[in-house]
Design a protein around this motif. Structure first.
Motif, PDB file in Angstrom:
ATOM      1  N   ASN A  29       8.667 -13.583 -11.707  1.00  0.00           N
ATOM      2  CA  ASN A  29       7.330 -12.623 -12.310  1.00  0.00           C
ATOM      3  C   ASN A  29       6.134 -13.389 -12.356  1.00  0.00           C
ATOM      4  OD1 ASN A  29       8.931 -10.369 -12.446  1.00  0.00           O
ATOM      5  ND2 ASN A  29      10.100 -11.444 -14.133  1.00  0.00           N
ATOM      6  N   GLU A  30       5.776 -14.307 -11.502  1.00  0.00           N
ATOM      7  CA  GLU A  30       4.485 -15.240 -11.653  1.00  0.00           C
ATOM      8  C   GLU A  30       3.351 -14.059 -11.406  1.00  0.00           C
ATOM      9  OE1 GLU A  30       3.824 -18.831  -9.439  1.00  0.00           O
ATOM     10  OE2 GLU A  30       5.913 -19.188  -9.574  1.00  0.00           O
ATOM     11  N   ALA A  31       2.362 -14.147 -11.951  1.00  0.00           N
ATOM     12  CA  ALA A  31       1.117 -13.510 -11.690  1.00  0.00           C
ATOM     13  C   ALA A  31       0.374 -14.031 -10.414  1.00  0.00           C
ATOM     14  CB  ALA A  31       0.084 -13.432 -12.800  1.00  0.00           C
ATOM     15  N   LEU A  32       0.642 -13.186  -9.470  1.00  0.00           N
ATOM     16  CA  LEU A  32       0.211 -13.349  -8.052  1.00  0.00           C
ATOM     17  C   LEU A  32      -0.938 -12.654  -7.677  1.00  0.00           C
ATOM     18  CD1 LEU A  32       3.611 -13.795  -6.546  1.00  0.00           C
ATOM     19  CD2 LEU A  32       1.974 -15.703  -7.115  1.00  0.00           C
ATOM     20  N   TYR A  33      -1.913 -12.828  -6.855  1.00  0.00           N
ATOM     21  CA  TYR A  33      -2.932 -11.928  -6.279  1.00  0.00           C
ATOM     22  C   TYR A  33      -2.670 -12.012  -4.847  1.00  0.00           C
ATOM     23  CZ  TYR A  33      -7.294  -9.367  -5.990  1.00  0.00           C
ATOM     24  OH  TYR A  33      -8.013  -8.236  -5.722  1.00  0.00           O
ATOM     25  N   ILE A  34      -2.283 -10.749  -4.236  1.00  0.00           N
ATOM     26  CA  ILE A  34      -1.918 -10.808  -3.110  1.00  0.00           C
ATOM     27  C   ILE A  34      -2.699  -9.534  -2.312  1.00  0.00           C
ATOM     28  CG2 ILE A  34       0.062 -10.453  -1.471  1.00  0.00           C
ATOM     29  CD1 ILE A  34       2.018 -10.982  -3.596  1.00  0.00           C
ATOM     30  N   ILE A  35      -2.942  -9.861  -1.117  1.00  0.00           N
ATOM     31  CA  ILE A  35      -3.956  -8.679  -0.477  1.00  0.00           C
ATOM     32  C   ILE A  35      -3.098  -8.257   0.792  1.00  0.00           C
ATOM     33  CG2 ILE A  35      -6.071  -8.085   0.632  1.00  0.00           C
ATOM     34  CD1 ILE A  35      -7.546  -9.861  -1.202  1.00  0.00           C
ATOM     35  N   ASP A  36      -2.911  -7.143   1.061  1.00  0.00           N
ATOM     36  CA  ASP A  36      -2.409  -6.777   2.363  1.00  0.00           C
ATOM     37  C   ASP A  36      -3.419  -6.264   3.433  1.00  0.00           C
ATOM     38  OD1 ASP A  36      -0.992  -5.296   4.727  1.00  0.00           O
ATOM     39  OD2 ASP A  36       0.581  -4.450   2.889  1.00  0.00           O
ATOM     40  N   VAL A  37      -3.598  -7.011   4.543  1.00  0.00           N
ATOM     41  CA  VAL A  37      -4.684  -6.623   5.366  1.00  0.00           C
ATOM     42  C   VAL A  37      -4.293  -5.573   6.578  1.00  0.00           C
ATOM     43  CG1 VAL A  37      -6.022  -8.554   4.649  1.00  0.00           C
ATOM     44  CG2 VAL A  37      -4.500  -8.694   6.618  1.00  0.00           C
ATOM     45  N   ARG A  38      -3.188  -5.078   6.427  1.00  0.00           N
ATOM     46  CA  ARG A  38      -2.795  -4.042   7.491  1.00  0.00           C
ATOM     47  C   ARG A  38      -3.391  -2.717   7.233  1.00  0.00           C
ATOM     48  NH1 ARG A  38       3.311  -3.370   6.410  1.00  0.00           N
ATOM     49  NH2 ARG A  38       2.661  -3.204   4.511  1.00  0.00           N
ATOM     50  N   GLU A  39      -2.972  -1.935   8.308  1.00  0.00           N
ATOM     51  CA  GLU A  39      -3.725  -0.674   8.146  1.00  0.00           C
ATOM     52  C   GLU A  39      -2.817   0.172   7.064  1.00  0.00           C
ATOM     53  OE1 GLU A  39      -6.562   0.462   9.589  1.00  0.00           O
ATOM     54  OE2 GLU A  39      -6.676  -1.850  10.207  1.00  0.00           O
ATOM     55  N   GLU A  40      -3.684   1.223   6.802  1.00  0.00           N
ATOM     56  CA  GLU A  40      -2.715   2.216   5.517  1.00  0.00           C
ATOM     57  C   GLU A  40      -1.488   2.717   6.176  1.00  0.00           C
ATOM     58  OE1 GLU A  40      -3.854   5.787   2.647  1.00  0.00           O
ATOM     59  OE2 GLU A  40      -5.470   4.954   4.062  1.00  0.00           O
ATOM     60  N   HIS A  41      -1.294   3.121   7.268  1.00  0.00           N
ATOM     61  CA  HIS A  41       0.092   3.655   7.862  1.00  0.00           C
ATOM     62  C   HIS A  41       0.912   2.718   7.633  1.00  0.00           C
ATOM     63  CE1 HIS A  41      -1.462   2.081  11.603  1.00  0.00           C
ATOM     64  NE2 HIS A  41      -0.370   1.799  11.802  1.00  0.00           N
ATOM     65  N   GLU A  42       0.511   1.428   8.148  1.00  0.00           N
ATOM     66  CA  GLU A  42       1.712   0.227   7.755  1.00  0.00           C
ATOM     67  C   GLU A  42       2.248   0.199   6.315  1.00  0.00           C
ATOM     68  OE1 GLU A  42       0.486  -3.039  11.040  1.00  0.00           O
ATOM     69  OE2 GLU A  42      -1.352  -2.374  10.143  1.00  0.00           O
ATOM     70  N   PHE A  43       1.201   0.123   5.501  1.00  0.00           N
ATOM     71  CA  PHE A  43       0.939  -0.107   4.121  1.00  0.00           C
ATOM     72  C   PHE A  43       2.312   0.975   3.489  1.00  0.00           C
ATOM     73  CE2 PHE A  43       0.076   0.426  -0.534  1.00  0.00           C
ATOM     74  CZ  PHE A  43       0.089  -0.573  -0.695  1.00  0.00           C
ATOM     75  N   ASP A  44       1.994   2.110   4.089  1.00  0.00           N
ATOM     76  CA  ASP A  44       2.670   3.379   3.697  1.00  0.00           C
ATOM     77  C   ASP A  44       4.185   3.252   3.941  1.00  0.00           C
ATOM     78  OD1 ASP A  44       0.511   4.448   2.299  1.00  0.00           O
ATOM     79  OD2 ASP A  44      -0.053   5.893   3.935  1.00  0.00           O
ATOM     80  N   GLU A  45       4.350   2.523   5.292  1.00  0.00           N
ATOM     81  CA  GLU A  45       5.792   2.468   5.777  1.00  0.00           C
ATOM     82  C   GLU A  45       6.626   1.625   4.766  1.00  0.00           C
ATOM     83  OE1 GLU A  45       5.691   1.466   9.837  1.00  0.00           O
ATOM     84  OE2 GLU A  45       4.517   3.171  10.323  1.00  0.00           O
ATOM     85  N   PHE A  46       6.215   0.518   4.566  1.00  0.00           N
ATOM     86  CA  PHE A  46       6.678  -0.682   3.788  1.00  0.00           C
ATOM     87  C   PHE A  46       5.497  -1.575   3.181  1.00  0.00           C
ATOM     88  CE2 PHE A  46       8.083  -5.083   3.389  1.00  0.00           C
ATOM     89  CZ  PHE A  46       9.452  -4.850   2.699  1.00  0.00           C
ATOM     90  N   ASN A  47       5.621  -1.887   2.051  1.00  0.00           N
ATOM     91  CA  ASN A  47       4.814  -2.884   1.299  1.00  0.00           C
ATOM     92  C   ASN A  47       5.445  -3.632   0.010  1.00  0.00           C
ATOM     93  OD1 ASN A  47       3.908  -1.604  -1.524  1.00  0.00           O
ATOM     94  ND2 ASN A  47       3.997   0.003   0.044  1.00  0.00           N
ATOM     95  N   ILE A  48       4.902  -4.830  -0.164  1.00  0.00           N
ATOM     96  CA  ILE A  48       5.226  -5.477  -1.446  1.00  0.00           C
ATOM     97  C   ILE A  48       4.413  -5.419  -2.847  1.00  0.00           C
ATOM     98  CG2 ILE A  48       6.440  -7.050   0.074  1.00  0.00           C
ATOM     99  CD1 ILE A  48       4.322  -9.076  -0.337  1.00  0.00           C
ATOM    100  N   GLY A  49       3.790  -4.225  -2.880  1.00  0.00           N
ATOM    101  CA  GLY A  49       2.961  -4.041  -3.951  1.00  0.00           C
ATOM    102  C   GLY A  49       1.478  -4.668  -3.874  1.00  0.00           C
ATOM    103  N   ALA A  50       1.235  -5.207  -2.615  1.00  0.00           N
ATOM    104  CA  ALA A  50      -0.110  -5.909  -2.725  1.00  0.00           C
ATOM    105  C   ALA A  50      -1.212  -4.929  -2.558  1.00  0.00           C
ATOM    106  CB  ALA A  50      -0.162  -6.840  -1.390  1.00  0.00           C
ATOM    107  N   GLN A  51      -2.510  -5.572  -2.952  1.00  0.00           N
ATOM    108  CA  GLN A  51      -3.750  -4.490  -2.765  1.00  0.00           C
ATOM    109  C   GLN A  51      -3.879  -4.392  -1.327  1.00  0.00           C
ATOM    110  OE1 GLN A  51      -7.180  -6.401  -4.433  1.00  0.00           O
ATOM    111  NE2 GLN A  51      -8.412  -4.549  -4.491  1.00  0.00           N
ATOM    112  N   LEU A  52      -4.024  -3.234  -0.950  1.00  0.00           N
ATOM    113  CA  LEU A  52      -4.364  -2.806   0.480  1.00  0.00           C
ATOM    114  C   LEU A  52      -5.892  -2.946   0.605  1.00  0.00           C
ATOM    115  CD1 LEU A  52      -3.557  -1.859   3.357  1.00  0.00           C
ATOM    116  CD2 LEU A  52      -3.773   0.482   2.319  1.00  0.00           C
ATOM    117  N   ILE A  53      -6.371  -3.789   1.615  1.00  0.00           N
ATOM    118  CA  ILE A  53      -7.584  -3.941   1.935  1.00  0.00           C
ATOM    119  C   ILE A  53      -7.665  -4.263   3.491  1.00  0.00           C
ATOM    120  CG2 ILE A  53      -9.941  -4.948   1.914  1.00  0.00           C
ATOM    121  CD1 ILE A  53      -9.477  -5.628  -0.976  1.00  0.00           C
ATOM    122  N   PRO A  54      -7.607  -3.181   4.340  1.00  0.00           N
ATOM    123  CA  PRO A  54      -7.605  -3.572   5.997  1.00  0.00           C
ATOM    124  C   PRO A  54      -8.456  -4.379   6.343  1.00  0.00           C
ATOM    125  CG  PRO A  54      -7.279  -1.317   5.365  1.00  0.00           C
ATOM    126  CD  PRO A  54      -7.715  -1.777   4.153  1.00  0.00           C
TER     127      PRO A  54
END
Length: 100
Positions: free
Chosen positions: A16-41
């Motif tokens: 439960n560390e406070a982490l700042y994670i950005i997912d740079v995939r496309e929205e459809h990839e994020f919608d299929e599976f994600n780990i709760g990161a902020q989505l910014i393609p």
């Protein structure tokens, strides 16, 4: 900054560390599976830097499907003055292959 392994990230998330994670995939990839990161393609990153809520010296973890796009995101963010950007090695492919 050194890149981060899926094992290290998973352990830190489990703790439960406070982490700042950005997912740079496309929205459809994020919608299929994600780990709760902020989505910014990746293609939108230059226009959306103001949405990054971390200080320029704070740790930022970037990830994509395999690690290639997030590697480019790491280079770009570093060029914009972010000094502690870490790329998730192997991306979501490695994450899912490990059964996380």
């Amino acid at each position: 900054m050194e890149d981060i392994t899926i094992e290290e990230l998973k352990e830190r998330m489990d703790n439960n560390e406070a982490l700042y994670i950005i997912d740079v995939r496309e929205e459809h990839e994020f919608d299929e599976f994600n780990i709760g990161a902020q989505l910014i393609p990746l293609g939108e990153l230059p226009e959306r830097l103001d949405e990054i809520e971390a200080d320029k010296d704070a740790e930022i973890i970037v990830h994509c499907r395999s690690g290639a796009r997030s590697g480019r995101a790491k280079e770009y963010l570093s060029s914009e003055g972010y000094s502690n950007v870490r790329n998730l090695i192997g991306g979501m492919l490695a994450w899912q292959a490990a059964g996380y």
